[in-house]
Design a protein around this motif. Structure first.
Motif, PDB file in Angstrom:
ATOM      1  N   ARG A   1       0.853  -1.201   0.000  1.00 18.58           N
ATOM      2  CA  ARG A   1       0.000   0.000   0.000  1.00 18.58           C
ATOM      3  C   ARG A   1       0.886   1.248   0.000  1.00 18.58           C
ATOM      4  O   ARG A   1       2.075   1.158   0.291  1.00 18.58           O
ATOM      5  CB  ARG A   1      -0.877  -0.007   1.248  1.00 18.58           C
ATOM      6  N   GLN A   2       0.274   2.396  -0.243  1.00 20.76           N
ATOM      7  CA  GLN A   2       1.005   3.652  -0.091  1.00 20.76           C
ATOM      8  C   GLN A   2       1.274   3.856   1.400  1.00 20.76           C
ATOM      9  O   GLN A   2       0.346   3.809   2.208  1.00 20.76           O
ATOM     10  CB  GLN A   2       0.164   4.817  -0.614  1.00 20.76           C
TER      11      GLN A   2
ATOM     12  N   THR B   1       3.500  -3.022  -6.060  1.00 23.95           N
ATOM     13  CA  THR B   1       2.895  -4.085  -5.247  1.00 23.95           C
ATOM     14  C   THR B   1       2.839  -5.422  -5.976  1.00 23.95           C
ATOM     15  O   THR B   1       2.183  -5.542  -7.020  1.00 23.95           O
ATOM     16  CB  THR B   1       1.476  -3.668  -4.819  1.00 23.95           C
TER      17      THR B   1
ATOM     18  N   VAL C   1      -5.501  -2.978  -4.862  1.00 19.39           N
ATOM     19  CA  VAL C   1      -4.124  -2.508  -4.700  1.00 19.39           C
ATOM     20  C   VAL C   1      -3.985  -1.036  -5.124  1.00 19.39           C
ATOM     21  O   VAL C   1      -3.375  -0.230  -4.417  1.00 19.39           O
ATOM     22  CB  VAL C   1      -3.176  -3.425  -5.516  1.00 19.39           C
TER      23      VAL C   1
ATOM     24  N   ASN D   1      -5.695   0.716  -1.803  1.00 18.89           N
ATOM     25  CA  ASN D   1      -4.418   0.804  -1.074  1.00 18.89           C
ATOM     26  C   ASN D   1      -3.486   1.879  -1.629  1.00 18.89           C
ATOM     27  O   ASN D   1      -2.375   2.073  -1.124  1.00 18.89           O
ATOM     28  CB  ASN D   1      -3.704  -0.551  -1.080  1.00 18.89           C
ATOM     29  N   LYS D   2      -3.919   2.542  -2.713  1.00 20.59           N
ATOM     30  CA  LYS D   2      -3.194   3.678  -3.296  1.00 20.59           C
ATOM     31  C   LYS D   2      -1.765   3.353  -3.714  1.00 20.59           C
ATOM     32  O   LYS D   2      -0.861   4.204  -3.608  1.00 20.59           O
ATOM     33  CB  LYS D   2      -3.179   4.863  -2.332  1.00 20.59           C
ATOM     34  N   SER D   3      -1.530   2.118  -4.121  1.00 21.82           N
ATOM     35  CA  SER D   3      -0.225   1.791  -4.695  1.00 21.82           C
ATOM     36  C   SER D   3      -0.200   2.345  -6.124  1.00 21.82           C
ATOM     37  O   SER D   3      -1.224   2.815  -6.639  1.00 21.82           O
ATOM     38  CB  SER D   3       0.000   0.284  -4.673  1.00 21.82           C
TER      39      SER D   3
END
Ligand code: S5P
Length: 254
Positions: free
Chosen positions: A180-181, A192, A214, A218-220
């Motif tokens: 995640r970020q 990720t 993701v 999760n801001k990836s």
């Protein structure tokens, strides 16, 4: 939220700038994990899937018939299809040793891989060692802040200390392997692994989440996909699906 290319304007590492611009230009945040063991299989992935990806991730030491010609061909495809090369070496030794592992031996990683990665377990000396070799060549380093596998020890305080090491080396550290970020800093690129279109896992501890979870939740920034693509009956069609899923999730975020 800033676009990838807006973020590029804020960064200093040439590889980070190149990658962030490339992603918006090419409209892809897909990295393929090409975990195959023969040269021709790897080159087939590079040529056929090259147009769909922003990064080709290699484990160069698993290639049974490795030779220097492979590196020339990989670089040729990287230019032809406009993607970066990421050698997933996961360095983990003291600074003086990783310097040699990065530039010498038979793989000469620093000469061809735009990006490589390292564990933070030895402390900041590992970054210093890699930086001496990589920075003059304009390369970028990712730190493993988290891992995708069950029972990973890369969490909590370990992850926090890893972020600090990255912040102290922003000229060379361009981001993280992470789920995640972890920090809201536009110059750190989050990549990720453990991504498939359906959640689940394998028999050896790998855990999978979807591109949407993701990138959107999760801001990836980048999805790393291996078996989900190269083990499919039609890897090109599958790569297009992941590319689209990853890009839609990014668009819905910006
Ligand atoms: O925590 C990690 C870090 C990495 S770089 N978990 C991972 O799976 N990786 C790599 O991502 C791993 O080495 C492999 O090359 C890829 C995942 O492959 P897949 O086949 O499970 O998608």
């Amino acid at each position: 939220m800033l676009s990838y290319s807006q973020r590029a304007d804020l960064c200093s590492n040439p590889t980070a700038i190149h990658l962030l611009k490339l992603m918006d230009r090419k409209k892809t945040n897909l990295c393929i994990a090409a975990d195959v063991v023969m040269k021709d299989e790897l080159l087939k992935i590079a040529d056929e899937l090259g147009p769909e990806i922003c990064i080709l991730k290699t484990h160069i030491d698993i290639i049974a018939d490795f030779d220097a010609d492979l590196l020339i061909e990989l670089q040729r495809f990287s230019e032809k299809h406009d993607f970066l090369l990421f050698e997933d070496r996961k360095f983990a030794d003291i600074g003086n040793t990783v310097k040699y592992q990065y530039q010498d031996g038979i793989y000469n990683i620093a000469d061809w891989a735009h990006i490589t990665n390292a564990h933070s377990v030895p402390g900041p000396g590992i970054i210093q060692g890699l930086k001496e070799v990589g920075l003059p060549r304009g390369r970028g380093l990712l730190l493993l802040a988290e891992m995708s596998s069950k029972g990973t020890l890369a969490k909590g305080n370990y992850t926090e200390e890893t972020l600090k090491m990255a912040q102290e080396n922003k000229d060379f550290v361009i981001g993280f392997i992470t789920m995640r970020q972890l920090i809201d800093d536009p110059c750190f690129i989050n990549m990720t692994p453990g991504v498939q279109l359906a959640t689940g896992g394998d028999t050896l501890g790998q855990q999978y989440y979807t591109p949407e979870k993701v990138i959107k939740e999760n801001k990836s920034d980048i999805i790393i996909v291996g078996r989900g693509i190269y083990e499919a009956d039609n890897p090109l069609a599958e790569a297009k699906k992941y590319r689209e899923a990853g890009w839609l999730a990014y668009q819905s975020r910006t």
